[in-house]
Design a protein around this motif. Structure first.
Motif, short mmCIF file in Angstrom:
data_model
loop_
_atom_site.label_atom_id
_atom_site.label_comp_id
_atom_site.label_asym_id
_atom_site.label_seq_id
_atom_site.Cartn_x
_atom_site.Cartn_y
_atom_site.Cartn_z
N LYS A 77 0.88 -1.17 0.00
CA LYS A 77 0.00 0.00 0.00
C LYS A 77 0.91 1.22 0.00
O LYS A 77 1.58 1.51 0.98
N ILE A 78 0.96 1.90 -1.12
CA ILE A 78 1.81 3.07 -1.27
C ILE A 78 0.97 4.19 -1.85
O ILE A 78 0.26 3.99 -2.83
N MET A 79 1.06 5.34 -1.24
CA MET A 79 0.43 6.53 -1.82
C MET A 79 1.47 7.63 -1.81
O MET A 79 2.14 7.86 -0.80
N GLY A 89 1.89 1.44 4.67
CA GLY A 89 1.51 0.71 5.88
C GLY A 89 0.66 -0.48 5.53
O GLY A 89 0.66 -0.96 4.40
N GLY A 90 -0.11 -0.93 6.50
CA GLY A 90 -0.91 -2.13 6.32
C GLY A 90 -2.38 -1.90 6.08
O GLY A 90 -3.15 -2.84 6.09
N ILE A 91 -2.78 -0.67 5.88
CA ILE A 91 -4.21 -0.36 5.78
C ILE A 91 -4.78 -0.87 4.47
O ILE A 91 -4.32 -0.52 3.39
N ASP A 118 -4.82 -1.43 11.95
CA ASP A 118 -3.66 -1.32 11.07
C ASP A 118 -2.94 -0.02 11.36
O ASP A 118 -3.48 0.89 11.99
N ALA A 119 -1.74 0.08 10.89
CA ALA A 119 -0.94 1.29 11.06
C ALA A 119 -0.45 1.75 9.70
O ALA A 119 -0.29 0.95 8.78
N ALA A 120 -0.23 3.05 9.59
CA ALA A 120 0.33 3.62 8.37
C ALA A 120 1.34 4.68 8.78
O ALA A 120 1.27 5.22 9.88
N LEU A 121 2.26 4.95 7.88
CA LEU A 121 3.25 5.99 8.10
C LEU A 121 3.07 7.07 7.06
O LEU A 121 2.90 6.78 5.89
N ARG A 122 3.13 8.31 7.50
CA ARG A 122 3.17 9.45 6.60
C ARG A 122 4.63 9.89 6.57
O ARG A 122 5.23 10.16 7.62
N ILE A 123 5.19 9.97 5.38
CA ILE A 123 6.60 10.29 5.22
C ILE A 123 6.72 11.56 4.39
O ILE A 123 6.04 11.71 3.38
N VAL A 172 8.56 11.51 9.74
CA VAL A 172 7.72 10.33 9.69
C VAL A 172 6.69 10.45 10.80
O VAL A 172 7.03 10.71 11.94
N ARG A 173 5.44 10.26 10.44
CA ARG A 173 4.36 10.27 11.43
C ARG A 173 3.62 8.95 11.33
O ARG A 173 3.35 8.47 10.25
N SER A 174 3.28 8.41 12.46
CA SER A 174 2.53 7.17 12.50
C SER A 174 1.06 7.49 12.63
O SER A 174 0.67 8.42 13.31
N SER A 175 0.24 6.70 11.95
CA SER A 175 -1.21 6.85 12.03
C SER A 175 -1.81 5.50 12.34
O SER A 175 -1.43 4.51 11.74
N ARG A 176 -2.75 5.48 13.26
CA ARG A 176 -3.49 4.25 13.50
C ARG A 176 -4.80 4.37 12.79
O ARG A 176 -5.49 5.37 12.92
N ALA A 177 -5.15 3.36 12.06
CA ALA A 177 -6.43 3.38 11.36
C ALA A 177 -7.41 2.52 12.15
O ALA A 177 -7.24 1.33 12.26
N SER A 178 -8.37 3.15 12.68
CA SER A 178 -9.43 2.43 13.37
C SER A 178 -10.68 3.26 13.17
O SER A 178 -10.76 4.40 13.62
N THR A 179 -11.61 2.73 12.45
CA THR A 179 -12.83 3.49 12.17
C THR A 179 -14.01 2.77 12.79
O THR A 179 -13.97 1.59 13.08
N SER A 180 -15.06 3.49 12.95
CA SER A 180 -16.28 2.85 13.45
C SER A 180 -17.38 3.07 12.45
O SER A 180 -17.33 3.97 11.62
N ARG A 181 -18.39 2.26 12.54
CA ARG A 181 -19.51 2.34 11.59
C ARG A 181 -20.47 3.41 12.03
O ARG A 181 -20.71 3.71 13.11
#
Length: 181
Positions: A77-79, A89-91, A118-123, A172-181
């Motif tokens: 997963k690359i943007m 990251g793994g999102i 999942d976690a993602a990194l902003r670079i 580098v910043r770490s982001s946690r992806a956790s969403t709710s419905r």
């Protein structure tokens, strides 16, 4: 990446179409196997709006551009945004991963109710060029159509070295992806 469309007006495909209408260039590689449940019409709409899309190792051997290798998948997963901001990251981009990580959800046996975190990194900075290079190499190895001339590498490592110490820094910043419905 693998992608699955959300209900109209709420998903990645709608967002990308809106950005294309705003004049943003979109170039997308998606894993053919992981995105198999995604309707072909979702990718066709993106292409009709001006996006460049490429299926990584198509499942149909007649569509394969580099030799048929059905088990060779791309789960990256690359943007990269304007060659200046990278995300990795793994999102996964699928509604099944939108489940909140609550004790009740984690205890369920139904995979549709499983807890995903999942976690993602902003670079930012010259390290983004590495992500951009990887993306472009994958596009080339998959024999995607020629991409238009563009400033794919506005922040190069050599330019950053010539600049001030702050311009050469990589954030580098770490982001946690956790969403709710």
């Amino acid at each position: 990446m693998s992608a699955s469309p959300a209900p109209p007006g709420r998903g990645l495909f709608d967002l990308l179409e809106a950005k294309l209408r705003d004049g943003v260039a979109v170039t997308l590689i998606h894993d053919a196997f992981g995105s198999a449940p995604t309707p072909a019409a979702a990718f066709e709409r993106l292409r009709a709006a001006g996006a460049r899309t490429l299926a990584f190792n198509p499942l149909d051997p007649l569509e394969a551009r580099t030799g048929w290798a059905p088990n060779d998948r791309d789960h990256r997963k690359i943007m990269v945004v304007d060659g200046r901001i990278g995300m990795t990251g793994g999102i996964n981009l699928d509604r099944v991963y939108e489940n909140p990580c609550e004790v009740a959800a984690a205890a369920e046996q139904d995979p549709a109710e499983a807890c995903w975190r999942d976690a993602a990194l902003r670079i930012e900075g010259p390290a983004v060029a590495g992500l951009q290079k990887l993306f472009l190499e994958t596009w080339e190895k998959q024999r995607g159509p020629p991409l238009p001339p563009r400033d794919w590498f506005p922040v190069s490592i050599s330019a950053a070295r010539r600049g001030s110490a702050s311009s050469a820094a990589c954030r580098v910043r770490s982001s946690r992806a956790s969403t709710s419905r």
